[in-house]
Design an enzyme around this catalytic site. Structure first.
Site, PDB file in Angstrom:
ATOM      1  N   ARG B  16      28.293  36.088  -5.950  1.00 22.01           N
ATOM      2  CA  ARG B  16      29.081  37.318  -5.918  1.00 22.01           C
ATOM      3  C   ARG B  16      28.726  38.163  -4.692  1.00 22.01           C
ATOM      4  O   ARG B  16      29.578  38.491  -3.868  1.00 22.01           O
ATOM      5  CB  ARG B  16      28.843  38.112  -7.215  1.00 22.01           C
ATOM      6  CG  ARG B  16      29.880  39.193  -7.501  1.00 22.01           C
ATOM      7  CD  ARG B  16      29.501  40.588  -7.057  1.00 22.01           C
ATOM      8  NE  ARG B  16      28.193  41.025  -7.564  1.00 22.01           N
ATOM      9  CZ  ARG B  16      27.597  42.112  -7.137  1.00 22.01           C
ATOM     10  NH1 ARG B  16      28.177  42.884  -6.219  1.00 22.01           N
ATOM     11  NH2 ARG B  16      26.393  42.445  -7.598  1.00 22.01           N
ATOM     12  N   HIS B 217      16.995  45.432  -8.988  1.00 26.59           N
ATOM     13  CA  HIS B 217      18.011  44.796  -8.143  1.00 26.59           C
ATOM     14  C   HIS B 217      17.702  45.268  -6.728  1.00 26.59           C
ATOM     15  O   HIS B 217      17.932  46.429  -6.396  1.00 26.59           O
ATOM     16  CB  HIS B 217      19.404  45.248  -8.609  1.00 26.59           C
ATOM     17  CG  HIS B 217      20.525  44.775  -7.743  1.00 26.59           C
ATOM     18  ND1 HIS B 217      21.349  43.728  -8.102  1.00 26.59           N
ATOM     19  CD2 HIS B 217      20.954  45.189  -6.527  1.00 26.59           C
ATOM     20  CE1 HIS B 217      22.245  43.533  -7.145  1.00 26.59           C
ATOM     21  NE2 HIS B 217      22.035  44.403  -6.180  1.00 26.59           N
ATOM     22  N   HIS B 219      17.488  44.907  -2.407  1.00 33.14           N
ATOM     23  CA  HIS B 219      18.020  44.363  -1.151  1.00 33.14           C
ATOM     24  C   HIS B 219      16.912  44.381  -0.105  1.00 33.14           C
ATOM     25  O   HIS B 219      16.092  45.292  -0.062  1.00 33.14           O
ATOM     26  CB  HIS B 219      19.224  45.187  -0.674  1.00 33.14           C
ATOM     27  CG  HIS B 219      20.464  44.896  -1.462  1.00 33.14           C
ATOM     28  ND1 HIS B 219      21.601  44.383  -0.907  1.00 33.14           N
ATOM     29  CD2 HIS B 219      20.722  45.026  -2.781  1.00 33.14           C
ATOM     30  CE1 HIS B 219      22.531  44.225  -1.840  1.00 33.14           C
ATOM     31  NE2 HIS B 219      22.025  44.612  -2.991  1.00 33.14           N
ATOM     32  N   CYS B 250      26.323  44.837   0.161  1.00 27.28           N
ATOM     33  CA  CYS B 250      27.525  45.493  -0.353  1.00 27.28           C
ATOM     34  C   CYS B 250      28.435  45.884   0.812  1.00 27.28           C
ATOM     35  O   CYS B 250      27.986  46.529   1.756  1.00 27.28           O
ATOM     36  CB  CYS B 250      27.125  46.734  -1.144  1.00 27.28           C
ATOM     37  SG  CYS B 250      28.519  47.723  -1.671  1.00 27.28           S
ATOM     38  N   ASN B 263      20.482  40.651  -0.220  1.00 30.51           N
ATOM     39  CA  ASN B 263      19.567  40.830  -1.348  1.00 30.51           C
ATOM     40  C   ASN B 263      18.249  40.138  -1.049  1.00 30.51           C
ATOM     41  O   ASN B 263      18.168  39.301  -0.163  1.00 30.51           O
ATOM     42  CB  ASN B 263      20.173  40.189  -2.604  1.00 30.51           C
ATOM     43  CG  ASN B 263      21.443  40.875  -3.031  1.00 30.51           C
ATOM     44  OD1 ASN B 263      22.385  40.951  -2.254  1.00 30.51           O
ATOM     45  ND2 ASN B 263      21.472  41.365  -4.248  1.00 30.51           N
TER      46      ASN B 263
END
Lengths: 317, 317
Positions: B16, B217, B219, B250, B263
Site C-alpha cells: 500500500r 508506525h 517512517h 505518503c 517506511n
C-alpha cells in the site's frame, strides 16, 4: 532519561571511504571542493585520502595532490589513512597531512591478510614499531582501532576476547613506553554490530581502559547503523567516524551483493544528535549542502536521508 | 540487559505505502506476485491496498481486483486502509479484505484537511460512527492510530498533549460502549521522531491505557528509523508497521526534496531483531527475496540494506 553525552564529535571519512570504492577516479577539483564544503560545515576532522598501494587502490594515487588542492580551514584537521610504514612515510612526506598517531589491530586472519597482507600477530608486532616511530617523531599517540571488532565477512564471528586481548596487549605496550592511550575505536568494518553488542563490547573495553575515550567506526551495511549509534550514545560514547551522504564501504570487505555497504551517514547522525539535544558543533544545513554536492559529483542517488527529506529546521521554526 | 521483548510482530505496509506514491501504476500481476512473496516469508499481516478516492490516488483504483488476484496463505491477514465510510464500505463490499477494526486520529489541522478533507475535531467525531459501525457488524475494535504523533511537516511541532488528549477521549468512548481497546499506534507519518521522544510518548500513552499494547508506525525519513525501533524495543513495544525494501511514503506529506520518505524497512528491522535475539516469526531469506522482487518491479534501487548486503546467515554458519 539516560546517560547520553552532552556533546559528540563526528570525524568525517567520506572523502576517503567514499571515493576509494568507486570504479572510476573522480576529478581532483571535485573532490577538493567536497572537502572544502565539508570543512565549511564545522567538521573538526576530515580524512582526506589514504596513502596505500596505488596498485590496490588506484583512486587514491593522487592523495598528495588532493591535499595540496584543499583550502584549509582553521579548526579542521585534515588526516589520512596509512596501513604500513611506507604509507606513513608518504603521508609524512606530503607535509600537508595532520598526522594523528593511530594504531591498528585486526581480529581475523583472512581480513588482515586481504587488507594488510600480513597476519594478525604480524600487524600487532608492527604496532610496536609504529608506536616507537610516533614517539620518536613527537607525534602523540591518539587512538587505536580494532578492525572488524564485531564480526568479519571473511573470518566469521569475532569473539569478544579477540577484541579485548588486543586492547590488553596495547595497554601494556603503552604502559611500557609511558605514553597514554587517549582513545580506543571499535570498527564495525562490515556491518555486523547490533545495539546490544555495541553496549557489551564498549563496556568490556572500557573496563580495561577506563581512562580512554571510546570511539566507534560504524558501517550501515545492514540498516542498523543508526540504532548502533543510539546504543553507543546511551553508553556515553562521543567519538564517531562517519561519511557524508553515507558514502563509503571497504572494497575488500567481501559483501555478497555489492551495494549498501556505506558508513553511517554524517548528516543523518548529526541530525539525530541535534534532535536528542546533543551538541555536534556542526552547521547541519551546510553539511546537507555538502552531501548534495557529493551526490552531484558521484552522479547517482546516495543513501543519506536528511539530504533528501530536508532537516526539520524550516518546519520547526 | 534491557527490557527488550522476546517477540515482535511486523505488519507489512509496502504494497500500500509503496505503490500509492509511485507516479505510475504497476501491473496488477506484479503487485499480486509481490504480496504472495511477502506472505511466503511468514508475515502475519499485509496491508494490500487502500480504498480511497481513485481521483486522489489512482494507483489504488484497482484495489478489489488486486485482492482477487492474491493467492491467500493461511496464517496471513490481508488488510486494507480506508479513511472514511465510503472507503470502508468499498472494502467490505470487496469481501476479500480481512477487516481490522481500526480508528484514526489526527493531531494537526493542515494534515487532517489534506489527507482526510476534514478537521481534527470532525475526524474524531467520525470515529464514534466508525466505532458503532464496527460494533454493529461484529468487527472487534483492534487498534487506534494517532497520525503525525511526533510532528507534522504541514502543522509543525505536535505537543504531547495533542496525542494524549486523543487517546484519553478514545478511552472514554470505548468505555462508554464497553468495548476494549487492544492497541494504540503512534504514527510518525513524516519522520519527526527521535529515540528519546519515542520513549517519552510511548510511556505517556501507556500510562493512559496500560492494558493496551503499544504499536508504532514509523517512517525512516531522516535516517533515524532504526534507532527509533531500538528505543521502542527498549520500552517493550512489540508491534511495528513497516515496508519491504523500505518502500513507501505518503504522497501528501509535503517533504521538501521528494525522496527518502519511506517506511522503516521490514527486512532490515527483522534482521536487527533476530540479531538482538527477538523472535519475529519471519523467514528472513524469503523476505529478502521479496524485497529483491520489489526492486525488480519498481525498476530502481530501493533503500533497504540487507537486501543488498545479504544477511549474516551464510557467514555466521
Amino acid at each position: 532519561m539516560s546517560n547520553l553525552p552532552t556533546s559528540v564529535e563526528f570525524h568525517e571519512e567520506g572523502p576517503r571511504e567514499g571515493f576509494q570504492m568507486e570504479p572510476t577516479t573522480y576529478p581532483l577539483a571535485d573532490r577538493a571542493a567536497l572537502i572544502d564544503a565539508l570543512s565549511a560545515s564545522g567538521l573538526k576532522q576530515i580524512q582526506v585520502a589514504s596513502f596505500v598501494s596505488p596498485r590496490a587502490v588506484p583512486q587514491m594515487a593522487d592523495a598528495s595532490e588532493l591535499f595540496a588542492a584543499i583550502t584549509k580551514r582553521p579548526g579542521t584537521r585534515y588526516t589520512a589513512l596509512w596501513l604500513n610504514d611506507n604509507g606513513f612515510e608518504r603521508a609524512r612526506a606530503c607535509e600537508q597531512v595532520d598526522l594523528d598517531g593511530k594504531l591498528m589491530f585486526y581480529t581475523t586472519e583472512p581480513f588482515s591478510q586481504r587488507n594488510n597482507n600480513c597476519s594478525v600477530a604480524e600487524m600487532r608486532e608492527r604496532q610496536l614499531g609504529w608506536l616507537d616511530r610516533y614517539i620518536a617523531l613527537g607525534i602523540p599517540v591518539e587512538k587505536a582501532y580494532v578492525i572488524t571488532a564485531f564480526g568479519c565477512n571473511l573470518g566469521g564471528a569475532v569473539p569478544l576476547s579477540a577484541v579485548t586481548d588486543q586492547v590488553r596487549w596495547l595497554v601494556d605496550a603503552c604502559a611500557d613506553r609511558r605514553v597514554p592511550l587517549p582513545a580506543v575505536y571499535l570498527a564495525d568494518t562490515m556491518g555486523w554490530a547490533h545495539p546490544e553488542e555495541i553496549k557489551r563490547r564498549v563496556g568490556a573495553v572500557r573496563e580495561i581502559v577506563p581512562q580512554a575515550q571510546m570511539g566507534l567506526h560504524l558501517h550501515d551495511t545492514r540498516g542498523v547503523g543508526g540504532a548502533n549509534v543510539y546504543a553507543a550514545l546511551q553508553m556515553g560514547v562521543r567519538l564517531f567516524d562517519s561519511s557524508v551522504a553515507g558514502l563509503g564501504g571497504c572494497p575488500f570487505a567481501g559483501h555478497t551483493h555489492g551495494g549498501a555497504a556505506g558508513n553511517i551517514c554524517t548528516e543523518d547522525m548529526v541530525f539525530m544528535c541535534q534532535e536528542l539535544g546533543i551538541e555536534a558543533g556542526i552547521d547541519l544545513e551546510a553539511l546537507i549542502e555538502a552531501a548534495r554536492l557529493a551526490e552531484r559529483i558521484i552522479g547517482r542517488s546516495l543513501s543519506g536521508h536528511v539530504m533528501h527529506s530536508g532537516s526539520l529546521a524550516a518546519t520547526k521554526r
